[in-house]
Design an enzyme around this catalytic site. Structure first.
Site, PDB file in Angstrom:
ATOM      1  CG  HIS A  58       6.835  -3.708  -8.442  1.00 18.32           C
ATOM      2  ND1 HIS A  58       7.931  -2.900  -8.226  1.00 18.32           N
ATOM      3  CD2 HIS A  58       6.122  -3.680  -7.290  1.00 18.32           C
ATOM      4  CE1 HIS A  58       7.886  -2.412  -6.998  1.00 18.32           C
ATOM      5  NE2 HIS A  58       6.794  -2.875  -6.411  1.00 18.32           N
TER       6      HIS A  58
ATOM      7  CB  CYS B 229      -9.188   4.933  -2.925  1.00 20.23           C
ATOM      8  SG  CYS B 229      -9.212   3.555  -1.769  1.00 20.23           S
TER       9      CYS B 229
HETATM   10  C1  PEP Z   1      -6.491  -1.256  -2.813  1.00 20.01           C
HETATM   11  O1  PEP Z   1      -6.323  -2.387  -2.356  1.00 20.01           O
HETATM   12  O2  PEP Z   1      -7.186  -1.012  -3.812  1.00 20.01           O
HETATM   13  C2  PEP Z   1      -5.832  -0.106  -2.193  1.00 20.01           C
HETATM   14  C3  PEP Z   1      -6.084   1.121  -2.601  1.00 20.01           C
HETATM   15  O3  PEP Z   1      -4.944  -0.368  -1.205  1.00 20.01           O
HETATM   16  P1  PEP Z   1      -3.446  -0.866  -1.469  1.00 20.01           P
HETATM   17  O4  PEP Z   1      -3.181  -0.695  -2.928  1.00 20.01           O
HETATM   18  O5  PEP Z   1      -2.589  -0.003  -0.617  1.00 20.01           O
HETATM   19  O6  PEP Z   1      -3.504  -2.274  -1.015  1.00 20.01           O
END
Ligand code: PEP
Ligand code: MG
Length: 863
Positions: free
Chosen positions: A438, A814
């Protein structure tokens, strides 16, 4: 200029021999057969540079020697010239794979040493012979090194006598006097050393194949000894640290090897700038020729090189030309300068730089000249240097930041509730954890230097102290420095240097931008992150996680009120108070990104993340909300879920509490209108998280359209916006065709998508991931490097179904993978429009995108 013995019978014998080659400008000497050094020397000869005569033995020959098949050595020695004193050097295919050390002065014996004494003087000749006896004893006869250490003998003569006697005592035979016999023993020892178990394991750990071969070079020595113009050294024409032009190297007169010269000895300076007298002063012609040779070798070998040279009584010889050892910074400057000089094309310069190496340039670093008092060495998990006072909790980090005091957060390991403390800290150290823990992942994302797995430290929270392996006790408030690149934790403060983003970096990045076909956006939640993204020339924001905007103290209180409401009207009223904050946040982001796309994700996390966990904080909340503690506890229990990552989060919040998304949409639209009045043109993008069904999109879309219509009416201003879906569930990927009919873009949230495709917890899989990777169950941690097969197939299905339904659909990624060069290659191949990654990885992604575009171009050209 050296003449090879092409005309002699012996030379011809060797030249026809496929397993041994006299090095000549014409000899076909490939690295795959004779090793890299042999190939380089043949290259130098082709460039007309003076290389001492040498015979290259192929991998097969050396393997044969190790197995007891010694080739005839007399022709080799004859090819090197009658009475030659020779050296043997290793020539593996890849220099990183190691290999035996060089042995010099083979062929020296009592008789030849006496002959040499007439030329060089007795002391020098005898010392050279004694050195050979010692090297032979230790590396060939494998006698104890300590017995042959060059001690303070009365004279070279006495030292030689001692070494010869010792040898004879240990081996029960005199030191071999026959040059052919000496050479045979040296070759056998080197060939066997290469086959030894430890050498084999070492090189295999560096990626060498099991059958990796060793070539050997038997080379006539340029002695470098004597009182005239003689010596040895290295020279290069770029600074090893920065890559800037200049002459750098070492020189030692009257020497054969590259022992570090005593810095104060004036006889050992290379250039006038190093001190006088120097080689440059004493032999300006040789010095000028050397510089010229570096230029010739650089152009011919198409890389900045370091020449290793020997001067024998004014006669210059080159022993090698190796690529200049370089830092990330100098590598970049070298590539750009070579392209500017026309030695490389710009595309080649781009391909020379490993994208990840840019990371080193983007962060503050410890002054390389500073003394380091290392407390402990852990794993460098997020690069950069940071100095600050020790704190042991996220709260203390936040408090220190509020006082404007840099701090280093030290924890056993971090958890989601530490993230605010990590934001506030200048650096983070954890006792446990690995590169995907983490702390590591979060710190890399926010660009905070981090060392994990500092297992030598003992964090004693009960007594609020940190104990270093050497027993030193560190208390809260003590200053430490961390190096997130090397993983070192250091005592005290140390001088640091700002990131080295010089002209070469900007130039290379501009070349990258000119060739890449995919856009690179940043994941940025705060104005500070957006400013970093902008400074790294991101093409917009690809993911703004809005929940981070609710964590600041004044907003957190209101957000908790939202959670505590039990009807839509009260919720709307509470949200009304959050609206101005959100509007201001978005307006600021739009202004920073000025006309570039900004993609805002509607609220995603489960609501419990906004509620306190420990008893004290629950009491504070009860007081702030004027509620009994029992009611607060009851509500907390009420929203607790067994599996919150699969529970009431993402679009499910939007469906069950539509007021939240309505408030966010209103804030986005009002901010759009507001900045538009200042001529900042924005087409905001709104992204719906964790979708799994078309109907979710229809419902949210109709509400957002209604808010847009209302804001247009109230402000009498028209504006456009783009609605999109985050594909984070396997079902959304499979149903991308019907989902795409309602939206203008799809963005893959590969963190959640990986979690759900594998059924692996993003938060807990670290516990066994190391074992899984070690046993080859997974080739890599799929949260780190995109799984091209399973998750990748879902991405491809979604992209093709989405595009079939809507050809102008924008497709992007993303998740964390957006900044990894391997995943970027996948995205290019799959025809994505952009990748989005944490701001500090934007330059890495821009270069990686350029490289994959160049690869695609060359595949297209060759196919
Ligand atoms: C993902 O799930 O890839 C994402 C970009 O959202 P988070 O990391 O905020 O869940
Ligand atoms: Mg997600």
């Amino acid at each position: 200029m050296l003449q090879m013995q092409k005309g002699t019978g012996l030379g011809k014998v060797l030249q026809r021999n496929a397993t041994m080659q006299v090095l000549t400008a014409e000899a076909p000497v490939e690295a795959a057969r004779y090793g890299r050094r042999a190939e380089r020397l043949a290259g130098l000869l082709r460039l007309g540079l003076p290389v001492p005569r040498a015979v290259a033995l192929s991998f097969d020959t050396v393997r044969g020697i190790a197995e007891g098949r010694m080739p005839a050595l007399a022709p080799i020695l004859d090819a090197l010239g009658p009475g030659a004193i020779v050296s043997v050097r290793g020539s593996p295919e890849n220099p990183d794979w190691g290999g035996p050390g060089t042995i010099l002065n083979i062929g020296l014996n009592a008789e030849r040493a006496a002959g040499l004494a007439e030329i060089l003087g007795r002391e020098t000749a005898i010392a050279a012979y004694a050195n050979f006896v010692r090297a032979f004893a230790v590396h060939v006869a494998r006698l104890d090194e300590e017995d042959f250490a060059a001690g303070p003998a009365a004279s070279a003569e006495a030292a030689l006598a001692a070494a010869l006697t010792r040898y004879e005592e240990e081996m029960a035979e005199p030191f071999p006097q026959d040059p052919t016999d000496q050479l045979a023993q040296v070759l056998r020892a080197m060939a066997r050393a290469w086959q030894g178990t430890s050498a084999r394991l070492l090189r295999q750990a560096k990626g060498a194949p099991p059958e990796a071969g060793l070539g050997l070079l038997v080379q006539r020595m340029a002695l470098g000894l004597g009182r005239g113009k003689s010596g040895a050294g290295t020279i290069q024409t770029v600074c090893p640290e920065t890559g800037a032009p200049g002459i750098f190297g070492r020189y030692r007169s009257d020497a054969q090897g590259l022992l570090a010269p005593p810095p104060t000895d004036p006889a050992h300076h290379l250039t006038r700038a190093d001190g006088s007298p120097s080689l440059e002063d004493r032999a300006p012609d040789i010095f000028a020729t050397l510089v010229d040779h570096v230029r010739t070798a650089t152009a011919g070998m198409r890389d900045a090189v370091q020449l290793e040279f020997t001067i024998e009584d004014g006669d210059l010889r080159l022993l090698d030309a190796v690529p200049v050892p370089r830092t990330a910074r100098s590598a970049l400057r070298i590539a750009v300068d070579l392209a500017d000089a026309g030695v490389l094309s710009r595309d080649e310069a781009l391909m020379r730089i490993p994208p990840r190496s840019l990371t080193e340039l983007l962060h503050r670093r410890i002054d390389p000249r500073a003394a380091r008092d290392v407390l402990v060495r852990g794993i460098g998990a997020s690069p950069g240097a940071a100095t600050g006072r020790i704190v042991f909790s996220a709260d203390a980090a936040v408090a220190a930041a509020a006082r404007g005091e840099p701090c280093i957060l030290v924890r056993h390991e971090t958890q989601p509730e530490d993230v605010r403390g990590m934001h506030a800290a200048s650096g983070v150290v954890t006792e446990r954890g690995g590169v995907t823990s983490h702390a590591a992942v979060i710190a890399r994302g926010i660009g905070v230097p981090c060392v994990v797995g500092a297992a030598g430290l003992t964090l004693d929270l009960r007594h609020k102290r940190l104990i270093a392996p050497d027993g030193r006790n560190l208390l809260p408030g003590d200053v430490i420095t961390i190096d997130g690149g090397t993983g070192e934790v250091l005592a005290g403060g140390i001088d640091t240097e700002e990131p080295a983003l010089d002209r070469a970096f900007e130039t290379l990045m501009a070349w990258a931008d000119a060739v890449r076909t995919m856009a690179v956006r940043a994941n940025a939640d705060t104005p500070a992150e957006a400013a970093v993204a902008k400074s790294f020339r991101a093409d917009g924001i690809g993911l703004c996680r809005t929940e981070h905007m609710f964590f600041e103290d004044d907003r957190l209180v209101v957000m908790r009120e939202v959670i505590f409401t039990d009807n839509a009207a009260d919720r709307r009223a509470a949200l009304e108070r959050l609206l101005p904050f959100q509007r201001a946040d978005f307006a600021e982001l739009f202004r920073i990104m000025a006309d570039q796309p900004v993609c805002i994700r509607l609220l995603d996390p489960p609501l419990h993340e906004f509620l306190p966990k420990d008893r004290g904080a629950v009491h504070e909340l009860a007081a702030a909300m004027n509620l009994p503690v029992s009611s607060v506890m009851a509500r907390i229990e009420d929203i607790e879920e067994f599996n919150p990552m699969l529970g009431l989060r993402g679009v499910r919040l939007g469906i069950t509490m539509p007021e939240i998304y309505e408030m966010q949409a209103r804030a986005i639209f009002e901010a759009t209108v507001e900045v538009g009045r200042d001529d900042v043109a924005v087409v905001p993008e709104i992204m719906i998280p964790l979708v799994s069904a078309r109907r979710e999109v229809e419902l949210v879309k109709s509400r957002i359209d209604a808010v847009a219509a209302a804001v247009r009416g109230e402000t009498r201003t028209d504006f456009d916006f783009r609605l999109g879906v985050m594909v984070e569930t396997p079902r959304a990927a499979l149903r991308a065709g019907e989902i795409a009919q309602h939206v203008r873009f799809l963005s893959f949230g590969t963190n959640d998508l990986t979690q759900m495709t594998y059924g692996l917890s993003r938060d807990d899989s670290g516990r066994f991931m190391r074992d899984y990777v070690a046993q080859g169950v997974f080739p890599e941690d799929p949260f780190h490097t995109l799984d091209p097969e399973g998750v990748g197939e879902l991405l491809e299905i979604a992209a093709s179904r989405g595009r079939a339904a809507r050809p102008d659909l924008t497709i992007s990624i993303c998740g964390e993978h957006g900044g990894s060069p391997e995943s970027i290659a996948f995205c290019q191949a799959a025809g994505f429009d952009y990748v989005s990654c944490s701001p500090f990885r934007v330059p890495v992604a821009r270069l990686a995108a350029a490289q994959v575009a160049l690869d695609a171009r060359s595949v297209a050209a060759s196919g």
